[in-house]
Design an enzyme around this catalytic site. Structure first.
Site, PDB file in Angstrom:
ATOM      1  N   LYS A  76       0.876  -1.181   0.000  1.00 50.13           N
ATOM      2  CA  LYS A  76       0.000   0.000   0.000  1.00 50.13           C
ATOM      3  C   LYS A  76       0.901   1.214   0.000  1.00 50.13           C
ATOM      4  CE  LYS A  76      -4.533   0.576   0.458  1.00 50.13           C
ATOM      5  NZ  LYS A  76      -5.482  -0.304  -0.225  1.00 50.13           N
ATOM      6  N   GLY A 169     -23.198   2.731   4.508  1.00 52.83           N
ATOM      7  CA  GLY A 169     -22.549   3.281   3.321  1.00 52.83           C
ATOM      8  C   GLY A 169     -23.322   2.898   2.072  1.00 52.83           C
ATOM      9  N   GLY A 171     -22.399   3.877  -0.985  1.00 52.70           N
ATOM     10  CA  GLY A 171     -21.485   4.227  -2.073  1.00 52.70           C
ATOM     11  C   GLY A 171     -21.413   3.126  -3.112  1.00 52.70           C
ATOM     12  N   VAL A 173     -19.848   0.201  -3.324  1.00 51.50           N
ATOM     13  CA  VAL A 173     -20.071  -1.188  -2.898  1.00 51.50           C
ATOM     14  C   VAL A 173     -21.389  -1.320  -2.142  1.00 51.50           C
ATOM     15  CG1 VAL A 173     -19.164  -3.156  -1.616  1.00 51.50           C
ATOM     16  CG2 VAL A 173     -17.572  -1.570  -2.717  1.00 51.50           C
TER      17      VAL A 173
HETATM   18  P1  NAI Z   1     -17.448   4.964  -1.661  1.00 54.03           P
HETATM   19  O1  NAI Z   1     -16.623   6.150  -1.341  1.00 54.03           O
HETATM   20  O2  NAI Z   1     -18.055   4.824  -3.010  1.00 54.03           O
HETATM   21  O3  NAI Z   1     -18.655   4.841  -0.611  1.00 54.03           O
HETATM   22  C1  NAI Z   1     -18.520   5.053   0.759  1.00 54.03           C
HETATM   23  C2  NAI Z   1     -19.831   5.641   1.236  1.00 54.03           C
HETATM   24  O4  NAI Z   1     -19.808   5.653   2.659  1.00 54.03           O
HETATM   25  C3  NAI Z   1     -20.059   7.084   0.766  1.00 54.03           C
HETATM   26  O5  NAI Z   1     -21.335   7.192   0.163  1.00 54.03           O
HETATM   27  C4  NAI Z   1     -19.976   7.901   2.070  1.00 54.03           C
HETATM   28  O6  NAI Z   1     -20.814   9.028   2.062  1.00 54.03           O
HETATM   29  C5  NAI Z   1     -20.411   6.859   3.077  1.00 54.03           C
HETATM   30  N1  NAI Z   1     -19.999   7.114   4.452  1.00 54.03           N
HETATM   31  C6  NAI Z   1     -18.849   7.650   4.907  1.00 54.03           C
HETATM   32  N2  NAI Z   1     -18.867   7.699   6.249  1.00 54.03           N
HETATM   33  C7  NAI Z   1     -20.039   7.169   6.637  1.00 54.03           C
HETATM   34  C8  NAI Z   1     -20.645   6.940   7.895  1.00 54.03           C
HETATM   35  N3  NAI Z   1     -20.047   7.289   9.040  1.00 54.03           N
HETATM   36  N4  NAI Z   1     -21.870   6.372   7.934  1.00 54.03           N
HETATM   37  C9  NAI Z   1     -22.510   6.036   6.801  1.00 54.03           C
HETATM   38  N5  NAI Z   1     -21.981   6.236   5.571  1.00 54.03           N
HETATM   39  C10 NAI Z   1     -20.772   6.802   5.500  1.00 54.03           C
HETATM   40  O7  NAI Z   1     -16.528   3.694  -1.291  1.00 54.03           O
HETATM   41  P2  NAI Z   1     -16.706   2.198  -1.816  1.00 54.03           P
HETATM   42  O8  NAI Z   1     -15.889   1.997  -3.038  1.00 54.03           O
HETATM   43  O9  NAI Z   1     -18.134   1.840  -1.830  1.00 54.03           O
HETATM   44  O10 NAI Z   1     -15.964   1.383  -0.655  1.00 54.03           O
HETATM   45  C11 NAI Z   1     -16.586   1.197   0.602  1.00 54.03           C
HETATM   46  C12 NAI Z   1     -15.589   0.563   1.552  1.00 54.03           C
HETATM   47  O11 NAI Z   1     -15.174  -0.702   1.040  1.00 54.03           O
HETATM   48  C13 NAI Z   1     -14.307   1.373   1.740  1.00 54.03           C
HETATM   49  O12 NAI Z   1     -13.885   1.221   3.075  1.00 54.03           O
HETATM   50  C14 NAI Z   1     -13.331   0.715   0.792  1.00 54.03           C
HETATM   51  O13 NAI Z   1     -11.987   0.857   1.226  1.00 54.03           O
HETATM   52  C15 NAI Z   1     -13.766  -0.740   0.903  1.00 54.03           C
HETATM   53  N6  NAI Z   1     -13.435  -1.538  -0.279  1.00 54.03           N
HETATM   54  C16 NAI Z   1     -13.926  -1.179  -1.503  1.00 54.03           C
HETATM   55  C17 NAI Z   1     -13.640  -1.942  -2.621  1.00 54.03           C
HETATM   56  C18 NAI Z   1     -14.236  -1.618  -3.943  1.00 54.03           C
HETATM   57  O14 NAI Z   1     -14.206  -2.485  -4.841  1.00 54.03           O
HETATM   58  N7  NAI Z   1     -14.763  -0.418  -4.146  1.00 54.03           N
HETATM   59  C19 NAI Z   1     -12.772  -3.145  -2.531  1.00 54.03           C
HETATM   60  C20 NAI Z   1     -12.378  -3.479  -1.171  1.00 54.03           C
HETATM   61  C21 NAI Z   1     -12.678  -2.671  -0.103  1.00 54.03           C
END
Ligand code: NAI
Length: 343
Positions: A76, A169, A171, A173
């Site tokens: 990382k 979340g 987002g 995923v």
């Molecule tokens: P993203 O940035 O698209 O979505 C994250 C969402 O969480 C956002 O909508 C944000 O507003 C929300 N959020 C932040 N703090 C919050 C809280 N306290 N309560 C509720 N919602 C909150 O990120 P993504 O890509 O969906 O990833 C989600 C997690 O999964 C991250 O931790 C990422 O590191 C992990 N991850 C993602 C992968 C991927 O393929 N995108 C692969 C492996 C891990």
């Protein structure tokens, strides 16, 4: 700098005095292959925190890639976002030059704060990067879904239908996981600090949008953290009212001791690095030229691995996270033993 706990292969600290930028590249282990891991571009309260984050996440990548049976080590890197405005293109070129010095030992990928365009720029100098346009999130969501299915199966539920699942979340995923869970007939509650996003996603799939401040204390079958890191700490873990924790967020537990606390409370914790490997499996599949069906079958295997890890943990009276780490470490040890054999 105070002491940083470090058991990895290489930790490279980079500093460009002219640009005023710093970065840390942590290569945790390359036994199974070049070390794959994202490039994070973020502001940190201190340089120490940035290095600690790179080190911890690199170790997690080693476990994730090894447990998933992939030919990658773990790494990382973090680029510390400076307080002042900085020439982004120059910053990325500078970082790429540092990656190039590692001669292919590190395969950088997209992470928080970096984009496919940044990686394409890095590719101009570095030997190998994980750079493609396809969003990994649907594959990550599918792996988490299968992990949840396996964990509930372990507890005796033969279907996701009617199970109450809280997704933190909405987002990339979280929204996709919620959609897939609804397709399986689960009762999904979805929360995001962006209330509008949670409401829009929930309305489009027939889920319920809930207050993000209430996710931990919600009574449910599964809590699926898909937002930020270290959501479970010594305080928050006590508020949980779920049977299973399984989600995409990396680094879900603030400290390793939280796994013990979860077990003591009778909550099944599916290790994050085991269940969220869909994205790295996709990277491998794209590099190998797999079609969607081959990739789908590989991601579905996450469910089988979760089931096997939970069975092992029960048999050996260990924690699921210990059994999952053992699975990863066995893959690494087997490769070392093979490499040590005379030709
Ligand atoms: P993203 O940035 O698209 O979505 C994250 C969402 O969480 C956002 O909508 C944000 O507003 C929300 N959020 C932040 N703090 C919050 C809280 N306290 N309560 C509720 N919602 C909150 O990120 P993504 O890509 O969906 O990833 C989600 C997690 O999964 C991250 O931790 C990422 O590191 C992990 N991850 C993602 C992968 C991927 O393929 N995108 C692969 C492996 C891990």
């Amino acid at each position: 700098m105070h002491e940083v706990s470090w058991a990895g292969e290489r930790l490279i600290l980079c500093n460009d005095r002219e640009l005023g930028v710093r970065a840390a590249i942590a290569i945790d282990d390359t036994t199974l292959g070049p070390a794959l891991g994202g490039v994070r571009f973020a502001a940190y309260e201190s340089e120490r925190r940035a290095v600690e984050e790179a080190v911890r996440l690199a170790a997690g990548m080693t476990l994730k890639n090894a447990a998933a049976g992939l030919p990658f080590g773990g790494a990382k890197s973090v680029i510390l976002k400076p307080g002042n405005a900085v020439d982004r293109a120059a910053l990325i070129r500078w970082f790429a030059a540092n990656v190039a010095l590692l001669d292919g030992a590190y395969i950088p990928g997209v992470d928080v704060g970096t984009s496919v365009a940044d990686l394409a720029e890095i590719a101009n100098l570095a030997r190998d990067v994980a750079c493609h346009e396809e969003d990994p999130s649907p594959w990550t969501a599918l792996g988490v879904l299968e992990g949840i299915r396996a964990a509930l199966g372990f507890l005796g539920y033969d279907s996701l239908s009617g199970r109450r699942i809280v997704v933190q979340g909405a987002g990339h995923v979280g929204a996709e996981l919620a959609r897939q869970l609804r397709q399986e007939g689960a009762a999904v509650q979805l929360a995001d600090i962006d209330a509008g996003r949670a409401a829009a996603v929930a309305a489009s799939i027939g889920a319920e949008a809930i207050d993000p401040a209430q996710v931990l204390g919600r009574e449910c079958d599964v809590f699926a953290p898909c937002a930020m890191a270290r959501v479970l700490d010594a305080d928050s873990v006590r508020t949980l009212r779920c049977k299973v924790v399984a989600g995409a967020a990396n680094d879900t537990l603030a400290t390793p001791e939280i796994a013990q606390e979860l077990a003591a409370r009778g909550i099944l914790y599916v290790p994050d690095f085991l269940v969220n490997a869909g994205g790295v499996i996709q990277i491998h599949g794209l590099r190998e030229g797999w079609g969607d069906e081959q990739l789908r079958l590989a991601v579905l295997q996450i469910g089988a691995r979760v089931g096997a890890v939970l069975d092992t943990a029960r048999r050996e009276s260990s924690l699921p996270v210990e059994a999952a780490e053992a699975l990863a470490n066995e893959a690494i040890a087997a490769r070392r033993a093979l490499a040590a054999r005379p030709a």
